[in-house]
Design a protein around this motif. Structure first.
Motif, mmCIF file in Angstrom:
data_model
loop_
_atom_site.group_PDB
_atom_site.id
_atom_site.type_symbol
_atom_site.label_atom_id
_atom_site.label_comp_id
_atom_site.label_asym_id
_atom_site.label_seq_id
_atom_site.Cartn_x
_atom_site.Cartn_y
_atom_site.Cartn_z
ATOM 1 N N LYS A 238 1.410 31.774 -1.832
ATOM 2 C CA LYS A 238 2.739 31.427 -1.302
ATOM 3 C C LYS A 238 2.740 29.995 -0.793
ATOM 4 C CE LYS A 238 2.020 33.046 3.416
ATOM 5 N NZ LYS A 238 2.421 33.964 4.468
ATOM 6 N N LEU A 239 3.938 29.462 -0.643
ATOM 7 C CA LEU A 239 4.111 28.101 -0.140
ATOM 8 C C LEU A 239 4.635 28.151 1.292
ATOM 9 C CD1 LEU A 239 5.935 26.608 -3.281
ATOM 10 C CD2 LEU A 239 3.529 26.266 -2.634
ATOM 11 N N PRO A 240 4.412 27.088 2.063
ATOM 12 C CA PRO A 240 5.002 27.036 3.405
ATOM 13 C C PRO A 240 6.519 27.155 3.327
ATOM 14 C CG PRO A 240 3.432 25.239 3.076
ATOM 15 C CD PRO A 240 3.620 25.896 1.750
ATOM 16 N N GLU A 241 7.103 27.742 4.354
ATOM 17 C CA GLU A 241 8.553 27.983 4.350
ATOM 18 C C GLU A 241 9.361 26.707 4.169
ATOM 19 O OE1 GLU A 241 10.188 30.523 7.240
ATOM 20 O OE2 GLU A 241 9.254 32.264 6.270
ATOM 21 N N ARG A 242 8.834 25.596 4.665
ATOM 22 C CA ARG A 242 9.556 24.324 4.548
ATOM 23 C C ARG A 242 9.923 24.030 3.087
ATOM 24 N NH1 ARG A 242 7.617 19.354 8.112
ATOM 25 N NH2 ARG A 242 8.866 20.589 9.552
ATOM 26 N N LEU A 243 9.061 24.414 2.185
ATOM 27 C CA LEU A 243 9.275 24.070 0.770
ATOM 28 C C LEU A 243 10.180 25.063 0.054
ATOM 29 C CD1 LEU A 243 5.680 22.894 -0.133
ATOM 30 C CD2 LEU A 243 7.640 21.530 0.540
#
Lengths: 615, 83
Positions: free
Chosen positions: A564-569
């Protein structure tokens, strides 16, 4: 042939060095270097092992082409369980060390256990021994390399070593060879430090044989002609280096800036390849002195740079008024755009320190960027930083922290944790721009969609070198695709991942892939190596290696939840540029990717897939 | 109308003398296309590998037809790569 068919097994606990034959059945299935060493690693190491315990192993591995006259064939990799990530780690380096190791007659060196006190391994062809390194412990990579050459009175010895950061447990310490080439990512140097292994020094003069010399010379020459005739590998990379990307990626709106708050950096030009070539005011000379090449390389993308002698970092320190390893794109991005610093000399100085003390400028710069955001938001205070004003854009803060991190001291020790642990410690894990604990490199996946899937699924944590879809999405190599759409990217990422695993297992540089396809590589491997090597077989090797790594990570405790990617992205849209209004569409790409891989919806290779690949 | 041109890497030598940081303003007629700008600046076509208007890639067959607008940023690179 091509393989030395010989492994050196070094038990640091017992102080022994023993030769053993290379498993040629495995070589036929995993080729060498990344693939073959990973096979040895997963067969011998418990996936749940603590990366810093004596039970973790560390393998230095060459590929079958390493040491031959194929272009760029001087590569070696360090394979272990990463200190930064807890995932499989494989860091690849150029320079001249890999060639020397192969010419001494070794495909791999497997280190196990932990030395009671600091040692280095010295190899003179067949003679391998552990030597006391007590007098080198606490010294830099640069001083260690000099000391070993002086001690053995041989300037042609090649050395791979760790700096003080690796001794002090900085989580992203590198193994640096030839002063400024590095197996840079995932903390492979940290594992070396935990084993009390300061360096490996090699003199090798035995030569490397190939299966069919005539056919191999023809295939290698044909490969070199392709590289020379290609505008990227024959002109662009030698003249401008990787740093030419700074303005490209900024214009494209995919240059992560100030810890990914923004996607474009107004100081990008000041830290670009174009700026490195501009004469400076003080002495009329540019930052860039010349390009440089690793062993056998006919591309020569390396940068040799100097720092302005009037700059605050070196004005009183003549030891840094030298020509040394200059900024590559990823390092310049991390030290610059990620921190908001546009002072080219400060970045070059920080890069020198990364080389001198052996730590990864990507993870370092990205972690400083995260710390700067926490400082500006008030989560980190002057008391925490020891009085360093850690604001975005502060060159002085960057270079001060670089020196502290190199020594593992003060707030530098905290920056040495990496962004994941640092952000958790200060209560804001969402500000770590990382996957599986490893910081992103220099491409914002809101502006280059395929890179989001690349990062999320990379087996060693966020990394551009596992599937460089930037080549297609931005640079048009081999075919241009639209960076702003996610359709078709699952297949693109898989294709890049499998092919890259082949380059990484062969002993050649992945930069050849800007000009070479596997159609150019297969004839070279086939002429050099026992057995028959077609493009189809090589692609199967690549897919096998990818699944082998994935299986290890799954057994180590990683799950689909870690892809998963950080929520910011995925929640905060890009504010400017072509990607304005876009987030990364990972949720659309990931299920298709699992399906194409032959994995379950939970990201686990199915029995059918494992059986097909002989795993 | 005025557009901003940006020429990088080996194309920098084709920049007007008043260029700063690889950028310069250029006065062009309404209806001008990237191909016309490339021709006017004397850029070798084979070296115009990557042509971006406001950061968006313009494929070779679109460069003849894409009409530039006031304030557009036209950035051009020869074949380059990195990583």
């Amino acid at each position: 042939m091509a393989w030395a068919k010989n492994i050196l097994r070094v038990n640091l606990t017992e102080g022994t060095c023993k030769n053993e034959p290379l498993n040629m059945e495995w070589a036929d299935k995993y080729l060498g270097q990344r693939g073959l060493a990973t096979k040895y690693f997963v067969e011998e190491v418990d996936p749940k092992v603590d990366p810093l315990s004596p039970d973790n192993k560390l393998i230095m591995a060459t590929g079958p082409l390493t040491g031959t006259c194929a272009s760029t064939a001087g590569r070696y990799s360090v394979i272990t369980k990463g200190a930064l990530t807890g995932a499989i780690a494989c860091s690849n380096s150029g320079g001249f060390f890999g060639n020397e190791m192969k010419n001494a007659g070794y495909d791999m060196i497997i280190f196990e256990g932990k030395a009671k006190s600091p040692v280095y391994l010295f190899i003179d062809n067949d003679d391998a021994k552990l030597v006391d390194a007590g007098d080198m412990w606490g010294t830099s990579v640069w001083d260690t390399e000099d000391a070993i050459k002086q001690k053995h009175q041989d300037p042609q010895i090649r050395v791979a070593s760790i700096g003080v950061s690796g001794e002090k447990g900085v989580k992203y310490a590198c193994v640096v060879n030839d002063y400024h080439r590095a197996a840079g990512r995932s903390g492979v140097g940290t594992v070396m430090g935990a084993k009390n292994l300061k360096a490996v020094a090699i003199r090798g003069t035995k030569g490397v044989g190939v299966k069919d010399a005539g056919r191999f010379f023809e295939a290698a020459a044909a490969g070199k002609a392709v590289l020379a005739g290609n505008a990227v590998t024959g002109e662009g990379l030698p003249a401008f280096g990787t740093q030419v990307l700074m303005n490209v990626i900024n214009e494209t709106g995919a240059l992560p800036t100030r810890n990914h708050r923004d996607v474009q950096f107004d100081g990008a030009h000041s830290i670009s390849a174009e700026a490195m070539a501009e004469p400076r005011e003080s002495d009329g000379k540019p930052n860039l002195v010349r390009n440089s090449a690793c062993f056998g390389c006919t591309i020569a993308c390396g940068r040799i740079s100097t720092i302005d002698r009037t700059h605050y970092t070196v004005a009183e320190r003549p030891q840094y008024q030298i020509a040394s390893g200059g900024l590559e794109y990823e390092a310049a991005w991390a030290l610059g755009a990620a921190t908001g610093v546009d002072d080219l000399d400060a970045l070059t100085f920080a890069n020198f320190i990364c080389n001198e003390q052996g730590y990864d400028p990507i993870s370092f710069g990205a972690t400083v960027g995260a710390a700067m955001e926490m400082y500006e938001d008030g989560y980190i205070t002057d008391k925490d930083t020891g009085g360093i004003e850690l604001k975005f854009g502060s060159a002085k803060a960057l270079t001060d922290i670089a020196e502290l991190t190199g020594r593992g001291e003060g707030f530098g020790a905290e920056i040495g944790l990496g962004s994941k642990l640092l952000c958790e410690k200060y209560g804001h894990p969402e500000l770590s721009m990382s996957v599986k604990g490893q910081e992103f490199p220099a491409y914002d996946s809101r502006g280059i969609q395929g890179m989001g899937l690349t990062y999320a699924t990379s087996n060693r944590g966020a990394c551009h070198l596992r599937s460089y879809t930037v080549a297609s999405e931005v640079l048009g190599i081999p075919e241009k695709t639209d960076p702003l759409v996610s359709d078709g990217k699952a297949g693109l990422v898989k294709a890049f991942q499998d092919a890259t695993a082949v380059f990484d297992s062969a002993g050649i540089c992945v930069f050849t892939s800007f000009a070479w396809s596997l159609e150019d590589v297969a004839p070279q491997i086939d002429a050099a190596c026992d057995g028959e090597w077609s493009v189809e077989k090589l692609l199967e090797v690549g897919e096998r290696v990818w699944n082998l790594e994935r299986n290890f990570n799954n057994a180590a405790g990683f799950t689909a939840a870690d892809d998963k990617l950080p929520e910011r992205l995925v929640k905060d849209a890009a504010k400017t540029g072509p990607a304005k209004g876009l987030t990364n569409q990972l949720d659309k790409m990931l299920p298709e990717y699992y399906q194409l891989r032959g994995w379950t919806p939970d990201g686990v290779p199915t029995n059918e897939t494992l059986s097909r690949l002989g795993l | 109308m005025k557009i901003r041109i940006k020429l990088y890497a080996s194309l920098a030598e084709y920049l007007p003398a008043d260029a700063v940081k690889n950028e310069a303003d250029l006065e062009v007629n309404d209806g001008t296309t990237p191909t016309q700008v490339i021709s006017r600046l004397g850029l070798p076509e084979r070296m115009c590998h990557m042509v971006l208007v406001n950061g968006v890639y313009i494929a070779p067959d679109e460069r003849l037809e894409k009409v530039l607008e006031e304030g557009d940023h036209l950035a051009i690179w020869p074949p380059v790569a990195g990583g």
